[in-house]
Design an enzyme around this catalytic site. Structure first.
Site: not given
Length: 491
Positions: A331, A431
């Site tokens: 991310c 994630h």
């Protein structure tokens, strides 16, 4: 709907642990259980099937309760993003950025309404709600705007348990002081006290427990021993409590502890590998030559990238790469591995841009749109065809500026992940990627092969099955050490 609530004398007293364990315990007894935390301040978030954000701890508690996470279980999520501001997420959607002072003025009534509406929805589907408080219920300067502790307990007439961490010392003073600062109607809701994290022989506490029960007229439900049962935590302070180095570890992985580190629950599955040591490294420390380095997510990517550069860690990472080291960015970490991050509208903070590590051919623009969604894809690397599940939470779009020398990590979506041809630089927006057992082991075997170590079996279960065992062990701990009859009597 019947209700139980866990409040703590301090932060990290064990509220999340107790709430999850109670959810599993009552689920095993046949109750239809839901967790609930009215307001959570955390950077560890989860994305529901509907694309809403909620605290990761409440998602774990939902799994403990045998149900699917939903935003009503955590209707308000505050995500700190520096400069004394937080992003406000109500019922899963970002609605603004605020300071603590402005939050009370601008969001308090809206937040309390969201809490009541969420509880109404949950009460229509569940028999029992197990609530978690936040911090301490006796913060005098905050009680008038507290949406998480005794306001919720009074609204639900919840059988409330006060939990105290005895490992840090001062447990009896913490309990008595907390009770003294509660209003009489709040104190009347406290049906039991749990002493948590005790090291030693319980009989040493007997005289103190007798005194405490006589003084407070509230039963001590039991003493939970200090346990190595590991459960995902809510904030980065808990990184200080991570287990020590494992004697059988063969791989060393460094996670860079960014100033605004987010979603470090991504690395719980790595911590659960017996042959892997995971260490969180401060920016001022020496990187050395670990088997792999992970740059995690961040709530303020531009500011953390600037900190990475100013601290000298960026230079250490680039030198480590030149020596053949493996770096993985997730991310915000993916964005930092690129060439440039632009935030010209100052959505994250005052900085408008930051030069990246220039290890991936990416340019990222921070946008108004926040992407929150679950994903199911097939991998291309480190092995083709492996099923991978996870979720995205990011407020930025990354564009490839060159495809030569780089490959897409996943079959379906080139924007989701990228890896260089030598498999030394990895980056993805996913994630929870290490929750996928076969993918995780295959990636770890890539590291092991570089060390000349034998590969480990890859046909293993996903991390969710390991988490199920952990949750059962937590419930077993309660059954062994607590007398919950005073709580059952209230129900």
């Amino acid at each position: 709907m019947k209700a139980i609530m866990a409040v703590g004398t301090t932060s990290h007293a064990g509220k999340s642990f107790l709430t999850a364990a109670l959810c599993r315990l009552f689920n095993r007894k046949g109750w239809q259980v839901t967790p609930f935390k009215g307001q959570n301040m955390a950077l560890n978030a989860y994305v529901t099937a509907g694309g809403g954000e909620m605290g990761h701890a409440q998602a774990v508690q939902a799994w403990a309760a045998g149900t699917i996470p939903r935003v009503e279980m955590n209707p308000i999520l505050l995500k700190p993003q520096g400069n004394m501001t937080s992003q406000v997420i109500i019922k899963g959607k970002a609605v603004g950025v605020t300071t603590a002072v402005d939050y009370y003025q601008n969001y308090f009534e809206q937040g309390w309404q969201a809490i009541k509406e969420s509880l109404a929805k949950l009460s229509a589907e569940f028999d029992l709600v197990v609530c978690e408080g936040a911090g301490s219920p006796a913060e005098i300067n905050l009680k008038h705007r507290d949406l998480t502790n005794m306001r919720v307990a009074k609204y639900l007439d919840a059988a409330t348990i006060l939990v105290v961490d005895i490992d840090r010392g001062g447990a009896f003073a913490h309990v008595v002081g907390t009770l003294e600062l509660l209003e009489p109607e709040e104190r009347a809701l406290i049906k039991g006290i749990v002493i948590n994290k005790f090291r030693g022989q319980k009989s040493l506490l007997d005289s103190g427990i007798t005194w405490l029960e006589d003084y407070t007229k509230i039963p001590v439900l039991g003493v939970l021993p200090y346990s190595d049962i590991f459960l995902s935590a809510e904030d980065s302070l808990s990184l200080l409590d991570r287990p020590a180095q494992k004697p059988k570890a063969e791989l060393n992985i460094i996670v860079i502890r960014l100033p605004h580190i987010a979603n470090f629950t991504d690395f719980d599955p790595l911590c659960g590998e017996a042959t892997v040591n995971v260490r969180y490294l401060e920016l001022q420390e020496s990187l050395g030559d670990p088997d792999g380095v992970i740059i995690p997510g961040s709530k303020t990517t531009v500011a953390d990238l600037i900190a990475l550069n100013q601290s000298g860690m960026a230079n250490q990472l680039q030198a480590y790469h030149q020596r053949g080291g493996i770096i993985f960015g997730i991310c915000g970490g993916l964005q930092m591995l690129g060439r440039l991050i632009l935030d010209t509208d100052h959505r994250e903070g005052p900085e408008s841009e930051a030069a990246g590590l220039n290890l991936l051919p990416l340019k990222t623009v921070i946008t108004a749109e926040k992407i929150t969604r679950q994903r199911q894809v097939l991998s291309n690397y480190p092995q083709g065809g492996l099923p991978v599940m996870g979720y995205e939470i990011h407020q930025g779009i990354s564009q490839w500026e060159s495809e030569s020398g780089y490959q897409k990590m996943f079959e379906e979506d080139a924007s989701l992940g990228i890896v260089n041809d030598s498999l030394s630089i990895w980056g993805c927006y996913l994630h929870g990627i290490f929750d996928n057992g076969s993918w995780r082991r295959t990636w770890l075997n890539h590291l092991r092969q570089r060390r000349g170590l034998l590969s480990l079996p890859t046909g293993i279960a996903n991390y969710c099955e390991q988490r199920e065992i952990t949750l059962d062990n937590m419930a077993n701990l309660l059954e062994e050490h607590l007398n919950l009859q005073p709580i059952f009597a209230h129900l």
